[in-house]
Design a protein around this motif. Structure first.
Motif, PDB file in Angstrom:
ATOM      1  N   LEU A  28      31.014  -3.442  92.941  1.00 50.73           N
ATOM      2  CA  LEU A  28      32.267  -3.596  92.225  1.00 50.73           C
ATOM      3  C   LEU A  28      32.099  -4.775  91.288  1.00 50.73           C
ATOM      4  N   THR A  29      32.292  -4.574  89.985  1.00 53.07           N
ATOM      5  CA  THR A  29      32.184  -5.643  89.001  1.00 53.07           C
ATOM      6  C   THR A  29      33.499  -5.763  88.256  1.00 53.07           C
ATOM      7  N   LEU A  30      34.067  -6.964  88.228  1.00 55.37           N
ATOM      8  CA  LEU A  30      35.274  -7.232  87.461  1.00 55.37           C
ATOM      9  C   LEU A  30      34.869  -7.895  86.154  1.00 55.37           C
ATOM     10  N   ASN A  31      35.224  -7.261  85.036  1.00 52.37           N
ATOM     11  CA  ASN A  31      34.918  -7.807  83.719  1.00 52.37           C
ATOM     12  C   ASN A  31      35.706  -9.088  83.484  1.00 52.37           C
ATOM     13  N   SER A  32      35.382  -9.801  82.421  1.00 55.88           N
ATOM     14  CA  SER A  32      35.959 -11.125  82.181  1.00 55.88           C
ATOM     15  C   SER A  32      37.470 -11.121  82.000  1.00 55.88           C
ATOM     16  N   ASP A  33      38.068 -10.028  81.596  1.00 57.93           N
ATOM     17  CA  ASP A  33      39.518  -9.980  81.408  1.00 57.93           C
ATOM     18  C   ASP A  33      40.236  -9.224  82.525  1.00 57.93           C
ATOM     19  N   ALA A  34      39.549  -8.958  83.635  1.00 57.03           N
ATOM     20  CA  ALA A  34      40.104  -8.108  84.694  1.00 57.03           C
ATOM     21  C   ALA A  34      40.864  -8.921  85.740  1.00 57.03           C
ATOM     22  N   ALA A  35      41.861  -8.269  86.334  1.00 53.76           N
ATOM     23  CA  ALA A  35      42.608  -8.849  87.444  1.00 53.76           C
ATOM     24  C   ALA A  35      42.798  -7.760  88.496  1.00 53.76           C
ATOM     25  N   MET A  36      42.513  -8.082  89.745  1.00 57.94           N
ATOM     26  CA  MET A  36      42.675  -7.126  90.830  1.00 57.94           C
ATOM     27  C   MET A  36      43.577  -7.740  91.892  1.00 57.94           C
ATOM     28  N   THR A  37      44.604  -7.008  92.298  1.00 57.26           N
ATOM     29  CA  THR A  37      45.511  -7.447  93.348  1.00 57.26           C
ATOM     30  C   THR A  37      45.417  -6.457  94.498  1.00 57.26           C
ATOM     31  N   VAL A  38      45.157  -6.978  95.705  1.00 53.60           N
ATOM     32  CA  VAL A  38      45.076  -6.140  96.900  1.00 53.60           C
ATOM     33  C   VAL A  38      46.249  -6.521  97.796  1.00 53.60           C
ATOM     34  N   LYS A  39      47.161  -5.590  97.996  1.00 57.12           N
ATOM     35  CA  LYS A  39      48.325  -5.835  98.842  1.00 57.12           C
ATOM     36  C   LYS A  39      48.005  -5.355 100.249  1.00 57.12           C
ATOM     37  N   GLY A  40      47.086  -6.041 100.878  1.00 59.47           N
ATOM     38  CA  GLY A  40      46.593  -5.680 102.195  1.00 59.47           C
ATOM     39  C   GLY A  40      45.289  -6.406 102.415  1.00 59.47           C
ATOM     40  N   SER A  41      44.329  -5.740 103.068  1.00 60.15           N
ATOM     41  CA  SER A  41      43.047  -6.385 103.372  1.00 60.15           C
ATOM     42  C   SER A  41      41.955  -5.927 102.402  1.00 60.15           C
ATOM     43  N   PHE A  42      40.966  -6.803 102.226  1.00 61.19           N
ATOM     44  CA  PHE A  42      39.830  -6.538 101.347  1.00 61.19           C
ATOM     45  C   PHE A  42      38.565  -6.775 102.163  1.00 61.19           C
ATOM     46  N   LYS A  43      37.784  -5.717 102.409  1.00 60.52           N
ATOM     47  CA  LYS A  43      36.541  -5.821 103.174  1.00 60.52           C
ATOM     48  C   LYS A  43      35.377  -5.442 102.283  1.00 60.52           C
ATOM     49  N   ASN A  44      34.437  -6.369 102.136  1.00 63.14           N
ATOM     50  CA  ASN A  44      33.269  -6.158 101.303  1.00 63.14           C
ATOM     51  C   ASN A  44      32.042  -6.071 102.210  1.00 63.14           C
ATOM     52  N   ILE A  45      31.821  -4.921 102.806  1.00 60.02           N
ATOM     53  CA  ILE A  45      30.702  -4.714 103.726  1.00 60.02           C
ATOM     54  C   ILE A  45      29.382  -4.685 102.965  1.00 60.02           C
ATOM     55  N   ALA A  46      29.385  -4.151 101.742  1.00 59.74           N
ATOM     56  CA  ALA A  46      28.163  -4.031 100.945  1.00 59.74           C
ATOM     57  C   ALA A  46      27.728  -5.364 100.343  1.00 59.74           C
ATOM     58  N   ASP A  47      28.599  -6.382 100.351  1.00 56.34           N
ATOM     59  CA  ASP A  47      28.317  -7.683  99.727  1.00 56.34           C
ATOM     60  C   ASP A  47      27.845  -7.522  98.291  1.00 56.34           C
ATOM     61  N   ALA A  48      28.481  -6.638  97.552  1.00 54.83           N
ATOM     62  CA  ALA A  48      28.076  -6.362  96.172  1.00 54.83           C
ATOM     63  C   ALA A  48      29.282  -6.420  95.240  1.00 54.83           C
ATOM     64  N   VAL A  49      30.071  -7.494  95.343  1.00 53.52           N
ATOM     65  CA  VAL A  49      31.204  -7.689  94.446  1.00 53.52           C
ATOM     66  C   VAL A  49      30.843  -8.816  93.484  1.00 53.52           C
TER      67      VAL A  49
END
Length: 81
Positions: A28-49
């Motif tokens: 998962l890549t967030l570009n320089s102008d991106a915003a992500m809101t998670v209304k709950g839990s965020f699990k990054n098992i792949a460690d590739a954010v």
């Protein structure tokens, strides 16, 4: 429980909202102008954010896993970290 499982490479820009996110493979890549809101839990098992300079992630509940933040510097000067 609603869950989004990311299985492929995903580039987010500019705004993304979700309830619960689990990343099991891919990246998962967030570009320089991106915003992500998670209304709950965020699990990054792949460690590739990856977040590029200027992007943001807001998680309202729990978060786990590693996130790499790539900061863009405008010159060769020293910067305090």
């Amino acid at each position: 429980m609603n869950k989004i499982i990311i299985l492929i490479t995903l580039f987010i820009a500019p705004v993304f909202c979700a309830q619960n996110i689990t990343i099991t493979s891919g990246s998962l890549t967030l570009n320089s102008d991106a915003a992500m809101t998670v209304k709950g839990s965020f699990k990054n098992i792949a460690d590739a954010v990856n977040m590029n300079s200027g992007s943001s992630i807001i998680v309202s509940e729990s978060s786990s896993g590693d996130i790499t933040y790539n900061r863009t510097l405008v010159s060769d000067n020293w910067y305090p970290v």
